[in-house]
Scaffold this motif. Structure first.
Motif, mmCIF file in Angstrom:
data_model
loop_
_atom_site.group_PDB
_atom_site.id
_atom_site.type_symbol
_atom_site.label_atom_id
_atom_site.label_comp_id
_atom_site.label_asym_id
_atom_site.label_seq_id
_atom_site.Cartn_x
_atom_site.Cartn_y
_atom_site.Cartn_z
ATOM 1 N N ARG A 15 2.967 3.298 -5.983
ATOM 2 C CA ARG A 15 1.585 3.048 -5.597
ATOM 3 C C ARG A 15 0.603 3.814 -6.496
ATOM 4 O O ARG A 15 -0.469 3.325 -6.822
ATOM 5 C CB ARG A 15 1.437 3.474 -4.131
ATOM 6 C CG ARG A 15 0.067 3.491 -3.581
ATOM 7 C CD ARG A 15 -0.399 2.101 -3.215
ATOM 8 N NE ARG A 15 -1.793 2.230 -2.845
ATOM 9 C CZ ARG A 15 -2.795 1.967 -3.661
ATOM 10 N NH1 ARG A 15 -2.553 1.515 -4.853
ATOM 11 N NH2 ARG A 15 -4.034 2.124 -3.275
ATOM 12 N N THR A 37 4.111 -5.091 -4.328
ATOM 13 C CA THR A 37 3.743 -3.770 -4.835
ATOM 14 C C THR A 37 2.253 -3.639 -5.153
ATOM 15 O O THR A 37 1.805 -2.578 -5.532
ATOM 16 C CB THR A 37 4.515 -3.429 -6.121
ATOM 17 O OG1 THR A 37 4.266 -4.448 -7.079
ATOM 18 C CG2 THR A 37 6.003 -3.313 -5.855
ATOM 19 N N THR A 38 1.504 -4.725 -5.010
ATOM 20 C CA THR A 38 0.091 -4.659 -5.390
ATOM 21 C C THR A 38 -0.770 -5.320 -4.314
ATOM 22 O O THR A 38 -0.676 -6.515 -4.100
ATOM 23 C CB THR A 38 -0.138 -5.379 -6.733
ATOM 24 O OG1 THR A 38 0.850 -4.927 -7.649
ATOM 25 C CG2 THR A 38 -1.502 -5.074 -7.288
ATOM 26 N N TRP A 73 0.797 -1.224 0.000
ATOM 27 C CA TRP A 73 0.000 0.000 0.000
ATOM 28 C C TRP A 73 0.828 1.272 0.000
ATOM 29 O O TRP A 73 0.306 2.351 -0.238
ATOM 30 C CB TRP A 73 -0.923 0.033 1.214
ATOM 31 C CG TRP A 73 -2.110 -0.851 1.076
ATOM 32 C CD1 TRP A 73 -2.320 -2.038 1.717
ATOM 33 C CD2 TRP A 73 -3.265 -0.640 0.268
ATOM 34 N NE1 TRP A 73 -3.522 -2.574 1.347
ATOM 35 C CE2 TRP A 73 -4.120 -1.736 0.467
ATOM 36 C CE3 TRP A 73 -3.653 0.370 -0.618
ATOM 37 C CZ2 TRP A 73 -5.347 -1.857 -0.182
ATOM 38 C CZ3 TRP A 73 -4.876 0.251 -1.259
ATOM 39 C CH2 TRP A 73 -5.701 -0.856 -1.040
#
Lengths: 250, 284
Positions: free
Chosen positions: A14, A123-124, A9
């Motif tokens: 982001r 990253t997700t 997050w």
């Protein structure tokens, strides 16, 4: 509490469209699986580590921790690929050159694939991937349940933490016996709290006009052409470099 | 005088198990005002609020919206909830989405707005609460005060005429309360009617236009804040304290002298201003 989620997050990329990262990870995964592993896999690992740590700004320690567990599994299982069981002349275990070569190849390939997935994981956030499920035909109800579970997981984990601290403060875990008893009570409390909470959630949702479908809008993010071009260039470079190196090795 | 925007008349309500929470409750919400519901724990504040948006249906009595009896069928409830927004006390009970943006978009979509309109509502609601920068954040990684404002934004995005808040300041730190009050004042300035429950007499005294004092499932009295909260017997009956500023001001006033400015001070600043005007050292 859940470090992977936290990084997912808060990293530097982001604000970018998640599809850019998905294309990068997917592309690398494809290269890792199809290209000759000896030369290509290290390049993929390097590129993914660079993207995760230098690019998205996830700490190296976090990346290493995510990589450690699958790497450990690989280390444990690969020797079995190298060894073959020979039953022609009694029972014999032999290590063949071909077997060893296979083990190394599979190991490198897997590590490269894992590094691509680790990049995506760090990253997700899961929540960002779930709406995609809807698009590939998973029923709305399943997607909604997945999203609610994702949200309630954190609330209940907080609740469990607080209850456990309260129990510890009153010596609930001072002996193993008491610990087991306390844990049972904690589980019971969590269940009733979860039920009460869903009741209140229902009231809150109804107040906002909920009529059986949890529809929300994802925020608008635009795909960046320069970034997509960079992703394509990186994928192409890794693939080309890998193939060239492979030819040089032979 | 125009009809109250919301009017509860003689509501009775008993929770399953038989505990009577409301016993002939009345309340009238005047348009554009800031109304505080005051009462001790268990007096029926939350139960009353849940009747004001149709979540609970009274055993007896009725709720009027703009003078019309409220209906409880699906279409009426949907319209009702579009006009009367309810913000629960615990924001985690209300925020169900992974991100702030998604959560705030929920209400407008349920109202059947198109996607561009819904996006516009989300933008406005976030701006009204000064939390535009939180849009992309994960709801579970917000502070309590931020969650509280996101929960309000989620209701505000539906552009209700009346905003009902259950204990809006509970659990907030001082800056959080200040920010929240400022945001609610901006809403009121744009015409939103505010109803909030609290057991903080000082907050109600300093900030509400009107107060309704509840006790044991009934309305004890409703009226202007200063006049109502100056009634010590009423407060005692409702198990509420006299507002601190009022107690201090009464002790500092010269007996018989009118209040400077015609009404008792409501905030610490008012009180200090009164002390500046004193004739007799120590009194005013």
């Amino acid at each position: 509490m859940f470090p992977i989620d936290q990084y997912a997050w808060t990293h530097r990329w982001r604000g970018h469209h998640p599809a850019e990262r998905a294309v990068l990870a997917g592309g690398m995964l494809l290269i890792a699986i199809t290209a000759p592993p000896l030369a290509t896999a290290p390049l993929v690992v390097l590129a993914m580590a660079g993207a995760t740590v230098a690019g998205a700004g996830v700490p190296l320690a976090a990346w290493l921790r995510v990589m450690t567990i699958p790497a450990g599994f690989l280390l444990l299982s690969l020797p079995f690929l190298a060894v073959s069981l020979d039953l022609t002349d009694g029972v014999a275990l032999t290590v063949s050159a071909a077997g060893a070569w296979l083990a190394v190849a599979v190991g490198l390939r897997s590590l490269a694939a894992v590094s691509a997935l680790a990049f995506l994981t760090l990253t997700t956030p899961v929540a960002e991937l779930v709406p995609w499920l809807r698009r590939v035909g998973v029923p709305q109800a399943v997607v909604e349940i997945a999203l609610l579970i994702y949200r309630l997981l954190f609330i209940l984990a907080d609740c469990a933490d607080a209850t456990r601290h309260a129990q510890e403060a009153r010596l609930g875990y001072s002996t193993t016996r008491r610990g087991i008893r306390s844990l049972g009570l904690l589980a019971g409390t969590l269940l009733t709290r979860a039920l009460a909470r869903t009741r209140r959630l229902e009231i809150g949702l109804a107040a906002r006009g909920f009529e059986g479908e949890l529809r929300v809008l994802a925020s608008e993010r635009t795909l960046s052409r320069p970034r997509l071009a960079a992703v394509a260039a990186l994928l192409f470079t890794v693939a080309a470099l890998g193939l060239t190196l492979d030819r040089a090795l032979h | 005088m125009t009809a109250p925007i919301l009017d509860a008349q003689g509501l009775n309500y008993a929770y399953p198990g038989g505990v009577a929470a409301l016993r002939g409750m009345n309340l009238s919400v005047q348009r554009g005002r800031r109304l505080a519901l005051l009462g001790s724990n268990g007096c029926g504040k939350t139960t009353l609020l849940l009747h004001l948006n149709g979540t609970l249906r009274p055993g007896a009595g009725q709720v009027l919206i703009d003078g019309q009896p409220a209906g409880y069928d699906r279409a009426s409830l949907a319209a009702w909830r579009g006009r009367v927004g309810l913000v629960l006390q615990e924001p985690d009970d209300q925020l169900f989405s992974a991100t702030v943006y998604q959560d705030v978009s929920f209400g407008p979509l349920n109202q059947g707005l198109s996607e561009p309109d819904a996006r516009e509502r989300v933008r406005e609601a976030l701006a009204a609460l000064d939390i535009a920068e939180l849009a992309e954040r994960a709801t579970h990684l917000l502070s309590f005060g931020q969650k509280k404002r996101v929960a309000i934004a989620g209701v505000l995005a539906m552009q209700p005429q009346v905003l009902i808040l259950d204990e809006p300041t509970a659990g907030l730190d001082a800056p959080g309360v200040t920010q929240l009050k400022a945001a609610l004042e901006r809403l009121q300035a744009r015409g939103t009617t505010l109803v909030f429950s609290t057991h903080d007499v000082d907050l109600a005294y300093a900030w509400a236009d009107d107060v309704a004092i509840l006790g044991e499932g009934r309305l004890l009295r409703q009226g202007g804040t200063v006049a109502t909260l100056a009634d010590a017997d009423l407060l005692a009956a409702a198990q509420l304290n006299t507002p601190t500023i009022l107690t201090l001001a009464a002790a500092l006033r010269e007996p018989g002298r009118p209040w400077p400015g015609g009404q008792p001070p409501r905030t610490a600043e008012d009180l200090v201003a009164c002390l500046g005007e004193r004739h007799d050292p120590g009194r005013f």
